[in-house]
Design an enzyme around this catalytic site. Sequence first.
Site, PDB file in Angstrom:
ATOM      1  CG  HIS A  67      -2.027  -1.179   1.041  1.00 37.19           C
ATOM      2  ND1 HIS A  67      -3.022  -1.116   0.313  1.00 37.19           N
ATOM      3  CD2 HIS A  67      -1.984  -2.404   1.720  1.00 37.19           C
ATOM      4  CE1 HIS A  67      -4.045  -1.926   0.372  1.00 37.19           C
ATOM      5  NE2 HIS A  67      -3.181  -3.019   1.315  1.00 37.19           N
ATOM      6  CG  ASN A 141      -7.813  -4.704   0.706  1.00 36.15           C
ATOM      7  OD1 ASN A 141      -7.134  -3.645   0.950  1.00 36.15           O
ATOM      8  ND2 ASN A 141      -7.342  -5.763   0.887  1.00 36.15           N
ATOM      9  CE1 TYR A 351      -2.005  -5.163   8.528  1.00 44.91           C
ATOM     10  CE2 TYR A 351      -2.408  -2.511   7.808  1.00 44.91           C
ATOM     11  CZ  TYR A 351      -2.358  -3.980   7.531  1.00 44.91           C
ATOM     12  OH  TYR A 351      -2.813  -4.272   6.541  1.00 44.91           O
TER      13      TYR A 351
END
Length: 522
Positions: A67, A141, A351
């Site tokens: 991303h 997404n 993350y």
Amino acid sequence: MAKEDKYEKVEEDEERKTLTTNSGEPVPDNQNSKSAGPEGPLLMEDYHYLEKMAQFNREEIPERIVHAKGGGAFGTFTVTNDEISKYTMADLFSEEGKETDVFVRFSTVAGSRGSPDTVRDPRGFAVKFYTEEGNWDLVGNNTPVFFVRDPSKFSDFIHTQKELPGSGLNDPTPQWDFWSLSPESLHQITILFSDRGIPATWRHMNGYSSHTFSLYNEEGERYWVKFHFKTDQGIKNLDPEEAKRLAGENPHHHREDLYQAIEEGNYPTWTLKAQIMPEKEAEDYHINPFDLTRVWPHGDYPMMEIGTLELNENPDNFFQDVEEAAFSPAHVVPGIAHSPDKMLQGRIPSYDDAHRYRLGTNFENIPVNKPKKAEKNNYHQNGFMRADGNLGSGPNYEPNSFGGPVEDPSVKEPPLEISGDADRYEAQERIDNYKQPGDLFRKVMSEEQRQHLMDNFAEDMEPVDETIQKRQLVHFYKADPRWGRGVAERLGIDIEEAVPDELLELPDEEIAEAPVVEDLLD
Ligand code: NDP
């Protein structure tokens, strides 16, 4: 006023600020470095020049490994139907009309920071809700499913999307090798190679939580939930040839479209909806509701409207607001929690770990990442670039008797019963990799969309070794024989050479309708 209007000319006599070094010292000359004589070498004492270059050399930070290319905007989420508050104590959903500020970042997955927007790739659709109970990040997404269902396969999969390690060139071989050896990817690649694989703009695509999350209310009842953002602009996709042209002409086509729409006051909106499943129903639902490669059919779990997401403000500074934005599926708020979805479990620690590497340990003090409507109160201290008061004079431990923040048991998630032997489970019950992609092909797509799908597959697979092509054709055939035959024909392969006899002998209807065709090849 367009933000770019800041580049408008100023009057000759307009008073302007003095240029300074980082320490605030006025700069006498920004055009000529200090040298020994007019044609002589430079002097080390020209600190302004040294600082300029030192800062310049450090302008880039590590780009996101996935991303990396994206854009974003600020906006508002407004509740239009508070029925959902029966299922969750989350304050942001508590009443109709309630507004919550948001920041949204859209992205492609595989390409690097400067790569074109109009490639065939899933799009990231990450929403940060600045709620009064802390930031809730819904990091989804534009597709409801994913390529793998186990996070241990994630980094391998991503390697297949990047340049070859030797030559640094792009090649479709690794991805088809991986996909053909990982049949769980079939559902996601069906969506990826359908018309929706190249959205016309970010405004014209849906967003999905993809994962199953959970909701819990004051009574301690738990529900499983899937979130869907439905575009109010309608779905619009790009013709692949047009997409290629745009990729060369303007790599920032989607970033620019969003920016311009907002500047023109043409604010894009999405309707947030949810599918809700009572906790106990997960046990005997015919599919594993925590499998990220599967959707919950709408017929089983209909959509409940929740509210409207509107994007209405462009960032002031792209690096500070978009590049430094850091989303994490770990960030939830009371009333919203996780689920046993293995991919979600794998993303929870990953993350924030990536953000600590990319932005540093205090990344949540960067304005776009800070809670805006909630206070951050804890005992974490120090670290690079800590500059928010850093707990002042303390206390910096807990429990303490000096008035420091204390826990709030009222927001505790209800206990979740789990069972089973600790092991690595390759074979899982309730798995069928073919039924849902097959349904998408048979029942949802028009004939024209099916033809596009088969064309797109064949074009991408054409340069790949025939052994891999044939292995993938079997997956298509199992999902729907017409699909297998259609792609085989386009590749110039005799389907009978690819598909095993046991499968070829079955009538088409039996393959399409067989609830589980997984073991036919074993
Ligand atoms: P439904 O007929 O109720 O739903 C079909 C869904 O397919 C709609 O949400 C539609 O989205 C979406 N869709 C239409 N065209 C495409 C496309 N080219 N690529 C991807 N999605 C598309 O049926 P079910 O819920 O029983 O699902 C049938 C199949 O539809 C599933 O197996 C799955 O592949 C696919 N699907 C299902 C979703 C779900 O959450 N149930 C979500 C997305 C896809 P829209 O309404 O926005 O047009």
